[in-house]
Design a protein around this motif. Sequence first.
Motif, PDB file in Angstrom:
ATOM      1  N   PRO A  53       0.822  -1.218   0.000  1.00  0.00           N
ATOM      2  CA  PRO A  53       0.000   0.000   0.000  1.00  0.00           C
ATOM      3  C   PRO A  53       0.854   1.266   0.000  1.00  0.00           C
ATOM      4  CG  PRO A  53      -0.920  -1.606   1.510  1.00  0.00           C
ATOM      5  CD  PRO A  53       0.426  -2.135   1.085  1.00  0.00           C
ATOM      6  N   GLU A  54       2.031   1.190   0.651  1.00  0.00           N
ATOM      7  CA  GLU A  54       2.920   2.347   0.695  1.00  0.00           C
ATOM      8  C   GLU A  54       3.455   2.663  -0.700  1.00  0.00           C
ATOM      9  OE1 GLU A  54       2.207   0.749   4.483  1.00  0.00           O
ATOM     10  OE2 GLU A  54       3.149  -0.284   2.768  1.00  0.00           O
ATOM     11  N   ASP A  55       3.821   1.617  -1.438  1.00  0.00           N
ATOM     12  CA  ASP A  55       4.277   1.805  -2.819  1.00  0.00           C
ATOM     13  C   ASP A  55       3.177   2.460  -3.650  1.00  0.00           C
ATOM     14  OD1 ASP A  55       6.726   0.601  -2.330  1.00  0.00           O
ATOM     15  OD2 ASP A  55       6.057  -1.380  -2.997  1.00  0.00           O
ATOM     16  N   VAL A  56       1.960   1.934  -3.492  1.00  0.00           N
ATOM     17  CA  VAL A  56       0.834   2.422  -4.276  1.00  0.00           C
ATOM     18  C   VAL A  56       0.530   3.883  -3.943  1.00  0.00           C
ATOM     19  CG1 VAL A  56      -1.632   2.150  -4.723  1.00  0.00           C
ATOM     20  CG2 VAL A  56      -0.166   0.139  -4.565  1.00  0.00           C
ATOM     21  N   ALA A  57       0.546   4.222  -2.657  1.00  0.00           N
ATOM     22  CA  ALA A  57       0.275   5.601  -2.247  1.00  0.00           C
ATOM     23  C   ALA A  57       1.293   6.562  -2.863  1.00  0.00           C
ATOM     24  CB  ALA A  57       0.308   5.706  -0.723  1.00  0.00           C
ATOM     25  N   ALA A  58       2.558   6.147  -2.889  1.00  0.00           N
ATOM     26  CA  ALA A  58       3.605   6.992  -3.470  1.00  0.00           C
ATOM     27  C   ALA A  58       3.392   7.164  -4.970  1.00  0.00           C
ATOM     28  CB  ALA A  58       4.974   6.377  -3.194  1.00  0.00           C
ATOM     29  N   LEU A  59       3.048   6.082  -5.639  1.00  0.00           N
ATOM     30  CA  LEU A  59       2.828   6.145  -7.081  1.00  0.00           C
ATOM     31  C   LEU A  59       1.598   6.986  -7.424  1.00  0.00           C
ATOM     32  CD1 LEU A  59       3.597   2.413  -7.953  1.00  0.00           C
ATOM     33  CD2 LEU A  59       4.969   4.401  -8.603  1.00  0.00           C
ATOM     34  N   LEU A  60       0.533   6.833  -6.656  1.00  0.00           N
ATOM     35  CA  LEU A  60      -0.685   7.606  -6.910  1.00  0.00           C
ATOM     36  C   LEU A  60      -0.436   9.104  -6.735  1.00  0.00           C
ATOM     37  CD1 LEU A  60      -3.430   5.375  -5.210  1.00  0.00           C
ATOM     38  CD2 LEU A  60      -2.829   5.518  -7.634  1.00  0.00           C
ATOM     39  N   ALA A  61       0.415   9.445  -5.780  1.00  0.00           N
ATOM     40  CA  ALA A  61       0.741  10.862  -5.563  1.00  0.00           C
ATOM     41  C   ALA A  61       1.458  11.429  -6.784  1.00  0.00           C
ATOM     42  CB  ALA A  61       1.616  11.006  -4.312  1.00  0.00           C
ATOM     43  N   VAL A  62       2.373  10.655  -7.337  1.00  0.00           N
ATOM     44  CA  VAL A  62       3.103  11.086  -8.535  1.00  0.00           C
ATOM     45  C   VAL A  62       2.163  11.198  -9.736  1.00  0.00           C
ATOM     46  CG1 VAL A  62       4.860  10.390 -10.217  1.00  0.00           C
ATOM     47  CG2 VAL A  62       5.322  10.173  -7.768  1.00  0.00           C
ATOM     48  N   TYR A  63       1.175  10.309  -9.787  1.00  0.00           N
ATOM     49  CA  TYR A  63       0.245  10.315 -10.927  1.00  0.00           C
ATOM     50  C   TYR A  63      -0.888  11.316 -10.765  1.00  0.00           C
ATOM     51  CZ  TYR A  63       2.591   5.832 -11.763  1.00  0.00           C
ATOM     52  OH  TYR A  63       3.543   4.860 -11.970  1.00  0.00           O
ATOM     53  N   GLY A  64      -0.943  11.961  -9.608  1.00  0.00           N
ATOM     54  CA  GLY A  64      -1.981  12.955  -9.373  1.00  0.00           C
ATOM     55  C   GLY A  64      -3.361  12.373  -9.174  1.00  0.00           C
ATOM     56  N   VAL A  65      -3.429  11.136  -8.674  1.00  0.00           N
ATOM     57  CA  VAL A  65      -4.713  10.460  -8.454  1.00  0.00           C
ATOM     58  C   VAL A  65      -5.222  10.795  -7.056  1.00  0.00           C
ATOM     59  CG1 VAL A  65      -5.887   8.233  -8.318  1.00  0.00           C
ATOM     60  CG2 VAL A  65      -4.081   8.601 -10.011  1.00  0.00           C
ATOM     61  N   THR A  66      -6.435  11.300  -6.975  1.00  0.00           N
ATOM     62  CA  THR A  66      -7.024  11.688  -5.692  1.00  0.00           C
ATOM     63  C   THR A  66      -8.464  11.203  -5.596  1.00  0.00           C
ATOM     64  OG1 THR A  66      -7.770  13.805  -6.614  1.00  0.00           O
ATOM     65  CG2 THR A  66      -5.587  13.769  -5.568  1.00  0.00           C
ATOM     66  N   GLY A  67      -9.103  11.484  -4.480  1.00  0.00           N
ATOM     67  CA  GLY A  67     -10.525  11.202  -4.308  1.00  0.00           C
ATOM     68  C   GLY A  67     -10.885   9.734  -4.323  1.00  0.00           C
ATOM     69  N   PRO A  68     -12.093   9.406  -4.809  1.00  0.00           N
ATOM     70  CA  PRO A  68     -12.593   8.025  -4.803  1.00  0.00           C
ATOM     71  C   PRO A  68     -11.688   7.044  -5.545  1.00  0.00           C
ATOM     72  CG  PRO A  68     -14.367   9.560  -5.250  1.00  0.00           C
ATOM     73  CD  PRO A  68     -13.104  10.354  -5.306  1.00  0.00           C
ATOM     74  N   GLU A  69     -11.082   7.493  -6.647  1.00  0.00           N
ATOM     75  CA  GLU A  69     -10.208   6.598  -7.412  1.00  0.00           C
ATOM     76  C   GLU A  69      -8.990   6.198  -6.585  1.00  0.00           C
ATOM     77  OE1 GLU A  69      -8.320   6.194 -11.908  1.00  0.00           O
ATOM     78  OE2 GLU A  69      -8.702   8.191 -11.093  1.00  0.00           O
ATOM     79  N   ARG A  70      -8.437   7.146  -5.856  1.00  0.00           N
ATOM     80  CA  ARG A  70      -7.300   6.848  -4.989  1.00  0.00           C
ATOM     81  C   ARG A  70      -7.704   5.888  -3.888  1.00  0.00           C
ATOM     82  NH1 ARG A  70      -5.124   8.404  -0.122  1.00  0.00           N
ATOM     83  NH2 ARG A  70      -2.821   8.480  -0.029  1.00  0.00           N
ATOM     84  N   ALA A  71      -8.853   6.160  -3.267  1.00  0.00           N
ATOM     85  CA  ALA A  71      -9.323   5.315  -2.165  1.00  0.00           C
ATOM     86  C   ALA A  71      -9.558   3.886  -2.630  1.00  0.00           C
ATOM     87  CB  ALA A  71     -10.602   5.903  -1.573  1.00  0.00           C
ATOM     88  N   ARG A  72     -10.197   3.738  -3.793  1.00  0.00           N
ATOM     89  CA  ARG A  72     -10.498   2.391  -4.287  1.00  0.00           C
ATOM     90  C   ARG A  72      -9.223   1.632  -4.643  1.00  0.00           C
ATOM     91  NH1 ARG A  72     -14.381   1.028  -9.420  1.00  0.00           N
ATOM     92  NH2 ARG A  72     -12.903   2.424 -10.458  1.00  0.00           N
ATOM     93  N   THR A  73      -8.243   2.329  -5.231  1.00  0.00           N
ATOM     94  CA  THR A  73      -6.987   1.682  -5.599  1.00  0.00           C
ATOM     95  C   THR A  73      -6.214   1.248  -4.365  1.00  0.00           C
ATOM     96  OG1 THR A  73      -6.898   3.079  -7.580  1.00  0.00           O
ATOM     97  CG2 THR A  73      -4.904   1.892  -7.000  1.00  0.00           C
ATOM     98  N   LEU A  74      -6.258   2.053  -3.304  1.00  0.00           N
ATOM     99  CA  LEU A  74      -5.564   1.694  -2.064  1.00  0.00           C
ATOM    100  C   LEU A  74      -6.226   0.491  -1.382  1.00  0.00           C
ATOM    101  CD1 LEU A  74      -4.685   5.201  -0.571  1.00  0.00           C
ATOM    102  CD2 LEU A  74      -3.094   3.464  -1.421  1.00  0.00           C
ATOM    103  N   VAL A  75      -7.551   0.410  -1.464  1.00  0.00           N
ATOM    104  CA  VAL A  75      -8.248  -0.761  -0.914  1.00  0.00           C
ATOM    105  C   VAL A  75      -7.800  -2.013  -1.659  1.00  0.00           C
ATOM    106  CG1 VAL A  75     -10.489  -1.918  -0.738  1.00  0.00           C
ATOM    107  CG2 VAL A  75     -10.272   0.478  -0.063  1.00  0.00           C
ATOM    108  N   LEU A  76      -7.694  -1.905  -2.981  1.00  0.00           N
ATOM    109  CA  LEU A  76      -7.236  -3.031  -3.784  1.00  0.00           C
ATOM    110  C   LEU A  76      -5.815  -3.423  -3.389  1.00  0.00           C
ATOM    111  CD1 LEU A  76      -7.812  -4.967  -6.102  1.00  0.00           C
ATOM    112  CD2 LEU A  76      -7.059  -3.201  -7.701  1.00  0.00           C
ATOM    113  N   ALA A  77      -4.966  -2.426  -3.125  1.00  0.00           N
ATOM    114  CA  ALA A  77      -3.584  -2.698  -2.727  1.00  0.00           C
ATOM    115  C   ALA A  77      -3.526  -3.421  -1.376  1.00  0.00           C
ATOM    116  CB  ALA A  77      -2.800  -1.389  -2.649  1.00  0.00           C
TER     117      ALA A  77
END
Length: 281
Positions: A53-77
């Motif tokens: 999840p830490e890897d994913v959070a770092a990558l999502l920050a770089v990709y500018g992903v926020t909101g529901p899409e970020r939350a759902r991707t982190l749950v998947l991670a």
Amino acid sequence: MTKHGTARNRGLAAELKALRAKAELTTRQVAKRVGMSIATVNRIENAQREITPEDVAALLAVYGVTGPERARTLVLARNANISGWRETDGEGLPLHLRALTCFESEATRITDVAMLRVPGLLQTAAYIRSALIAVGFPEDKRKEMATTRLRRQEVLRRRFPPNYRAVIDEAALRRPAGSRGLMAEQCRHLAQLTELPNVEIRVIPFEHGSHAGLDGSFMQLESEKHNPIIHVELPQSSMFLDAEHEIRPYRETSDNLWRVALSSAESVKFLRRIGSEYGRE
């Protein structure tokens, strides 16, 4: 070769790769920004490494992903190593569709068992549009969904395509998904696809009676790098199964139906005959 990767982990890898592409970043740029090696980023995107999840959070920050899409991707991670995966549709194209496209592209063998509808990889553009309307798919998403499905079909014609086989019940051919002309075109399309060396289609006619496939449609995807996956499409969601004890009954069902169905040659004749019937005034 050791096979690995749950459906969730592989789906997450596909999602991260797509998000990087959307952000228009190279793996080199991403690696530099998150402090990873390029090899690590590549292994993450190819599901060859456990994704935290830490890897994913770092990558999502770089990709500018926020909101529901970020939350759902982190749950998947957080659940990436759990066997089996059911994904509910959200905004935009369903997350499972990106994963399915990835699984199809990696597959060396695909088996479609279709009871009520022509398999997505074999549908004409007109059939796709009609089917989306019939199930009430949102009008503002139909064009994108149709385009995505047609793009998925390219896997059957690529340079090194998967070995594809489909078992289709007569009910999927007899129930009109639109006009008679549309269905005539669809049946001709199916017959033409069998001319591809990697495609085999068999039909189970009504006269063969009841069979194991009547419990529902599914797709079986096999690859050299990963364990097999069963994909089951459900209303407003999709399910992937990757545990051996869950996959076994589906594999046995598809093998059984292959024996119950008409031969390949007889199936082509059957498809052409139905197509001709639809073509009559």
